[in-house]
Design a protein around this motif. Structure first.
Motif, PDB file in Angstrom:
ATOM      1  N   GLU A  47     -62.364   5.965  39.953  1.00 21.87           N
ATOM      2  CA  GLU A  47     -61.438   7.078  40.161  1.00 21.87           C
ATOM      3  C   GLU A  47     -62.165   8.289  40.760  1.00 21.87           C
ATOM      4  OE1 GLU A  47     -58.484   8.013  37.275  1.00 21.87           O
ATOM      5  OE2 GLU A  47     -58.517   6.007  36.389  1.00 21.87           O
ATOM      6  N   TRP A 106     -51.909   7.246  44.167  1.00 24.79           N
ATOM      7  CA  TRP A 106     -52.816   6.516  43.288  1.00 24.79           C
ATOM      8  C   TRP A 106     -51.965   5.633  42.373  1.00 24.79           C
ATOM      9  CZ3 TRP A 106     -57.251   4.462  42.595  1.00 24.79           C
ATOM     10  CH2 TRP A 106     -57.717   4.106  41.327  1.00 24.79           C
ATOM     11  N   THR A 142     -50.844  10.320  50.215  1.00 21.47           N
ATOM     12  CA  THR A 142     -51.595   9.409  49.355  1.00 21.47           C
ATOM     13  C   THR A 142     -50.874   9.155  48.033  1.00 21.47           C
ATOM     14  OG1 THR A 142     -52.889  11.170  48.301  1.00 21.47           O
ATOM     15  CG2 THR A 142     -53.758  10.238  50.366  1.00 21.47           C
ATOM     16  N   ASP A 165     -55.319   1.173  42.643  1.00 22.25           N
ATOM     17  CA  ASP A 165     -55.336   1.125  44.103  1.00 22.25           C
ATOM     18  C   ASP A 165     -55.032   2.503  44.671  1.00 22.25           C
ATOM     19  OD1 ASP A 165     -55.709  -1.584  43.929  1.00 22.25           O
ATOM     20  OD2 ASP A 165     -53.622  -2.102  44.381  1.00 22.25           O
ATOM     21  N   LEU A 166     -55.729   2.850  45.757  1.00 24.89           N
ATOM     22  CA  LEU A 166     -55.412   4.054  46.518  1.00 24.89           C
ATOM     23  C   LEU A 166     -54.664   3.637  47.776  1.00 24.89           C
ATOM     24  CD1 LEU A 166     -55.586   7.057  47.202  1.00 24.89           C
ATOM     25  CD2 LEU A 166     -57.864   6.643  48.155  1.00 24.89           C
ATOM     26  N   VAL A 173     -59.265  11.256  48.598  1.00 26.35           N
ATOM     27  CA  VAL A 173     -57.884  11.739  48.715  1.00 26.35           C
ATOM     28  C   VAL A 173     -57.775  13.038  49.517  1.00 26.35           C
ATOM     29  CG1 VAL A 173     -55.961  12.722  47.398  1.00 26.35           C
ATOM     30  CG2 VAL A 173     -56.911  10.503  46.765  1.00 26.35           C
ATOM     31  N   LYS A 207     -62.224   7.734  44.374  1.00 24.99           N
ATOM     32  CA  LYS A 207     -60.869   8.031  44.873  1.00 24.99           C
ATOM     33  C   LYS A 207     -60.641   9.530  45.022  1.00 24.99           C
ATOM     34  CE  LYS A 207     -57.811   8.640  41.939  1.00 24.99           C
ATOM     35  NZ  LYS A 207     -57.186   9.775  41.189  1.00 24.99           N
ATOM     36  N   ASP A 208     -61.113  10.313  44.063  1.00 28.40           N
ATOM     37  CA  ASP A 208     -60.889  11.758  44.093  1.00 28.40           C
ATOM     38  C   ASP A 208     -61.610  12.436  45.261  1.00 28.40           C
ATOM     39  OD1 ASP A 208     -59.278  11.619  41.866  1.00 28.40           O
ATOM     40  OD2 ASP A 208     -60.892  12.100  40.452  1.00 28.40           O
TER      41      ASP A 208
END
Length: 456
Positions: free
Chosen positions: A73, A92, A90, A104-105, A80, A76-77
């Protein structure tokens, strides 16, 4: 009059020279294999190279082993806000309660004129996880000594945090050149490619749904250099795990092979595995037992990574277990081989039994004419950039991957990410000069595909 004539003559010569120079410049511009927009895109990638190399180190220094959900995560951050700055919307999609994985992103860049009106609809796929969990001793980015600063090492540098940076670099350069405005692009980045969650139909649901709305997929996993040439793949083999259990009658070994006790579970297991070795061989197929247990008792653990067995030298073993994998070039080969396997398993030795099961695995991405045409366009873009042609790396050069789940819906290329070696092992490396090269190849081909009619 003579002076006036000379001035006029000189003026005419200068005018002629200016005209010729202008014509020459125009001819040179027309002769360039790259359009002005493509040239601007390539220049933007070079201009931001240092920034993108810093981003690569930042991502690598975050542990995102598949089961380290917080690390996945955290990656991901970072991605994004960069995607949102490029006008991607986007989402999440958490998976912890569905597949026991991070999530999943999904990112979408809509066509302003509605879907299907911005040329080929692109799907860019990859993953945020690595095989290196927090327990690994391999955790940080570094430059490999005595490589002129061009070789770096770190967990997931080629597989595939380098690919994530290359994807962003290509998209950001297209944005700078104004080429991203009229594109339709979907991105799906999984958090569990290295250790897929179950059930797989949920784990890959978002990727499959995006593929159904796309024409072409790029998988940003690593590529390799073969004989000094950059490569890309247009096919991936499948990966299916099998579990074999055999049984027999137990008793004193002095009575083995007899009518009463027969051959025992270990001989039955051995018969089957040796028949695999002798009878299954064909082009593009590999199969291998990775774990065997047998004895008076045999029990495999929940992860199929070990287990326990007990027995004595003078006791016929009533239980045996083996687990392994099969890799094929296409789904037809998978079905054919599994049928042969079932027939071998069914031909029992006296007083024994056996059964084999197949887990959900990765399907194959078969080589197709559409994929080969994409390879031709990729290589042409590379040559136009002055980077030389790109060769095909066959399916035998890599393992299974996520693009196989969407191959039935879209044409695709595999290995458009970082170029390196040693993936999945401590000391994994990548060549930093491949970052700009691969970003340029991706960006230019995406720009060109956006000018081709969609299959929508």
């Amino acid at each position: 009059m003579r002076i006036k004539f000379s001035v006029v003559a000189a003026s005419g010569v200068i005018g002629l020279l200016c005209c010729l120079l202008s014509t020459s410049i125009e001819a040179l511009a027309q002769a360039s294999p790259l359009s002005p927009t493509e040239q601007k895109t390539a220049s933007s990638i070079d201009a931001h190279l240092a920034t993108n190399q810093a981003l690569l180190q930042q991502l690598i220094d975050i542990n995102s082993g598949t089961m380290h959900f917080a690390g996945v995560e955290a990656v991901k951050d970072i991605l994004v806000p960069r995607l949102e700055s490029l006008s991607f919307k986007t989402r999440w999609i958490p998976m912890r309660t569905l597949t026991n994985r991070a999530g999943d992103l999904v990112a979408e860049h809509a066509c302003p004129q509605a879907s299907g009106h911005c040329g080929k609809r692109l799907l860019l796929i990859g993953h945020m996880d690595t095989v290196f969990e927090p327990s690994s001793t391999f955790q940080k980015y570094s430059i490999v000594p005595n490589t002129g600063g061009n070789t770096a090492t770190g967990p997931g540098i080629s597989d595939m945090k380098g690919g994530l940076v290359i994807m962003l670099a290509a998209l950001e350069a297209m944005h700078d050149a104004g080429a991203l405005d009229h594109t339709e692009i979907r991105i799906v980045l999984s958090g569990d490619e290295e250790r897929t969650g179950s059930p797989v139909e949920i784990a890959r649901r978002d990727m499959i749904e995006a593929a159904k709305q796309s024409d072409i997929a790029f998988e940003f996993e690593p590529s390799v250099r073969l004989n000094g040439h950059d490569t890309v793949s247009i096919g991936r083999r499948s990966s299916t795990t099998w579990h074999l259990e055999t049984t027999g009658l137990s008793g004193h070994t002095s009575q083995i092979f007899g009518d009463k006790l027969g051959y025992g579970a270990i001989y039955e297991l051995t018969r089957i595995l040796d028949a695999f070795r002798r009878e299954l061989r064909e082009e593009g197929l590999t199969y291998s037992p990775g774990l065997i247990l047998g004895g008076a008792t045999a029990e495999i653990n929940a992860d199929s990574t070990g287990g326990s067995a007990t027995g004595k030298a003078n006791v016929i073993a009533p239980q045996a277990i083996a687990t392994g994998d099969i890799r094929t070039l296409n789904d037809e080969q998978t079905a054919r081989v599994e049928s042969k396997v079932q027939a071998i398993v069914a031909a029992h030795l006296p007083k024994t039994g056996a059964k084999i099961t197949f887990d959900e695995g990765y399907p194959a991405m078969a080589v197709t004419p559409a994929n080969r045409e994409l390879l031709h366009q990729w290589s042409k873009a590379s040559e136009d950039l002055g980077l030389g042609p790109v060769e095909e790396a066959g399916p035998m050069t890599r393992g299974a991957g996520d693009i196989a789940f969407v191959a039935r819906y879209v044409a695709g290329l595999v290995g458009v990410g970082m170029i390196g070696e040693g993936a999945h092992a401590e000391g994994e490396q990548a060549w930093l000069d491949s970052l700009a090269k691969q970003a340029k190849r991706n960006a230019i081909l995406i720009e060109r595909l956006a000018q081709q009619p969609s299959g929508h």
